[in-house]
Every structure is written in structure tokens, then in C-alpha cells.
Design a protein around this motif. Structure first.
Motif, PDB file in Angstrom:
ATOM      1  N   ALA A  13       0.824  -1.211   0.000  1.00  0.00           N
ATOM      2  CA  ALA A  13       0.000   0.000   0.000  1.00  0.00           C
ATOM      3  C   ALA A  13       0.858   1.260   0.000  1.00  0.00           C
ATOM      4  O   ALA A  13       0.548   2.234  -0.698  1.00  0.00           O
ATOM      5  CB  ALA A  13      -0.938  -0.004   1.199  1.00  0.00           C
ATOM      6  N   HIS A  14       1.949   1.266   0.760  1.00  0.00           N
ATOM      7  CA  HIS A  14       2.821   2.446   0.809  1.00  0.00           C
ATOM      8  C   HIS A  14       3.596   2.621  -0.493  1.00  0.00           C
ATOM      9  O   HIS A  14       3.773   3.748  -0.969  1.00  0.00           O
ATOM     10  CB  HIS A  14       3.803   2.338   1.983  1.00  0.00           C
ATOM     11  N   ASP A  15       4.058   1.531  -1.066  1.00  0.00           N
ATOM     12  CA  ASP A  15       4.846   1.621  -2.300  1.00  0.00           C
ATOM     13  C   ASP A  15       3.998   1.917  -3.534  1.00  0.00           C
ATOM     14  O   ASP A  15       4.520   2.386  -4.539  1.00  0.00           O
ATOM     15  CB  ASP A  15       5.621   0.324  -2.537  1.00  0.00           C
ATOM     16  N   TYR A  21      -7.936  -1.799  -2.912  1.00  0.00           N
ATOM     17  CA  TYR A  21      -7.898  -3.041  -2.141  1.00  0.00           C
ATOM     18  C   TYR A  21      -7.829  -4.268  -3.048  1.00  0.00           C
ATOM     19  O   TYR A  21      -7.066  -5.203  -2.792  1.00  0.00           O
ATOM     20  CB  TYR A  21      -9.131  -3.158  -1.251  1.00  0.00           C
ATOM     21  N   THR A  22      -8.634  -4.257  -4.106  1.00  0.00           N
ATOM     22  CA  THR A  22      -8.667  -5.428  -4.976  1.00  0.00           C
ATOM     23  C   THR A  22      -7.380  -5.585  -5.773  1.00  0.00           C
ATOM     24  O   THR A  22      -6.975  -6.700  -6.094  1.00  0.00           O
ATOM     25  CB  THR A  22      -9.869  -5.375  -5.934  1.00  0.00           C
ATOM     26  N   ILE A  40      -8.050  -6.756   3.717  1.00  0.00           N
ATOM     27  CA  ILE A  40      -7.044  -5.749   3.343  1.00  0.00           C
ATOM     28  C   ILE A  40      -7.538  -4.365   3.723  1.00  0.00           C
ATOM     29  O   ILE A  40      -6.795  -3.558   4.285  1.00  0.00           O
ATOM     30  CB  ILE A  40      -6.734  -5.850   1.839  1.00  0.00           C
ATOM     31  N   ARG A  41      -8.818  -4.092   3.456  1.00  0.00           N
ATOM     32  CA  ARG A  41      -9.396  -2.790   3.813  1.00  0.00           C
ATOM     33  C   ARG A  41      -9.306  -2.562   5.314  1.00  0.00           C
ATOM     34  O   ARG A  41      -8.931  -1.478   5.766  1.00  0.00           O
ATOM     35  CB  ARG A  41     -10.849  -2.735   3.331  1.00  0.00           C
ATOM     36  N   ARG A  42      -9.626  -3.586   6.111  1.00  0.00           N
ATOM     37  CA  ARG A  42      -9.569  -3.461   7.570  1.00  0.00           C
ATOM     38  C   ARG A  42      -8.142  -3.191   8.043  1.00  0.00           C
ATOM     39  O   ARG A  42      -7.909  -2.330   8.903  1.00  0.00           O
ATOM     40  CB  ARG A  42     -10.107  -4.740   8.220  1.00  0.00           C
ATOM     41  N   ILE A  43      -7.162  -3.888   7.471  1.00  0.00           N
ATOM     42  CA  ILE A  43      -5.756  -3.692   7.858  1.00  0.00           C
ATOM     43  C   ILE A  43      -5.301  -2.276   7.511  1.00  0.00           C
ATOM     44  O   ILE A  43      -4.648  -1.604   8.318  1.00  0.00           O
ATOM     45  CB  ILE A  43      -4.863  -4.743   7.172  1.00  0.00           C
ATOM     46  N   LEU A  44      -5.650  -1.814   6.319  1.00  0.00           N
ATOM     47  CA  LEU A  44      -5.230  -0.472   5.902  1.00  0.00           C
ATOM     48  C   LEU A  44      -5.902   0.611   6.741  1.00  0.00           C
ATOM     49  O   LEU A  44      -5.272   1.608   7.103  1.00  0.00           O
ATOM     50  CB  LEU A  44      -5.511  -0.263   4.418  1.00  0.00           C
TER      51      LEU A  44
END
Length: 105
Positions: A13-15, A21-22, A40-44
Motif C-alpha cells: 500500500a505504501h509503495d 484493495y482489490t 485488506i481494507r480493515r488492515i489499511l
């Protein structure tokens, strides 16, 4: 969810700030990890990274505006070509295909 996989999601996500998300889910699947987009959405979100910003209305043309401009440009191009052909035919009306290629104004 392992710490290693969470770190990989955050790293991706940072890079790649334009990835959704998908897209991150697809990249993880390519690497052999099966993770849901909602995970992934929850983690971000828990890391303070929200969804991608939406395009502002004034940032660029809409799809309809883009198509209109392309269509008008194409029509203008056709008119110019037809004018050239008419001019070449009036100068030397022997063979329009050959005249069009050799005609200069």
C-alpha cells in the motif's frame, strides 16, 4: 493473520499509493497469498490508510466530454481531407488517388 502478511500488505500500500484493495488482493494472490479485499481494507484502515481519494469533478473531462471532443476532432479531420481531395481534383482531375498524394497547395 500473520504479522508478516500484514507487513506485506502495508508495504504494498505504501509503495503503490494508487492501488485499491482489490489490486493489492490480486498482487497478493499472484504471490501465493489468499486474502479477502475486506481484510485488506480493515488492515489499511487500522493503519490509518483510508480508501483512494476520488477524482475531483474538475480534475479532467468526463467520459462523455472526452468522446464528444474526439468525435468533433474526427469530423473536422474528415472535412479537411475532403477539402484537400476536392482541391487536388480541381487542379488535375486525372486520378484522384495519385493526385491526392502528389498535390500541394
Amino acid at each position: 493473520m500473520s504479522e508478516e502478511l500484514t507487513a506485506l500488505i502495508l508495504h504494498l500500500a505504501h509503495d503503490n499509493p494508487t492501488w485499491c484493495y482489490t489490486r493489492i488482493q490480486g498482487e497478493l494472490r499472484r504471490l501465493g497469498h489468499r486474502v479477502g479485499a475486506s481484510t485488506i481494507r480493515r488492515i489499511l484502515r487500522s493503519a490509518g490508510l483510508g480508501p483512494l481519494p476520488r477524482r475531483s469533478p474538475g480534475a479532467g473531462p468526463t467520459w462523455r466530454q472526452f468522446l464528444r471532443v474526439q468525435a468533433s476532432g474526427r469530423l473536422l479531420w474528415r472535412v479537411c481531407v475532403m477539402e484537400e481531395i476536392r482541391h487536388c481534383q480541381s487542379v488535375a482531375p486525372v486520378r484522384p488517388q495519385a493526385n491526392y498524394l502528389s498535390c500541394t497547395r
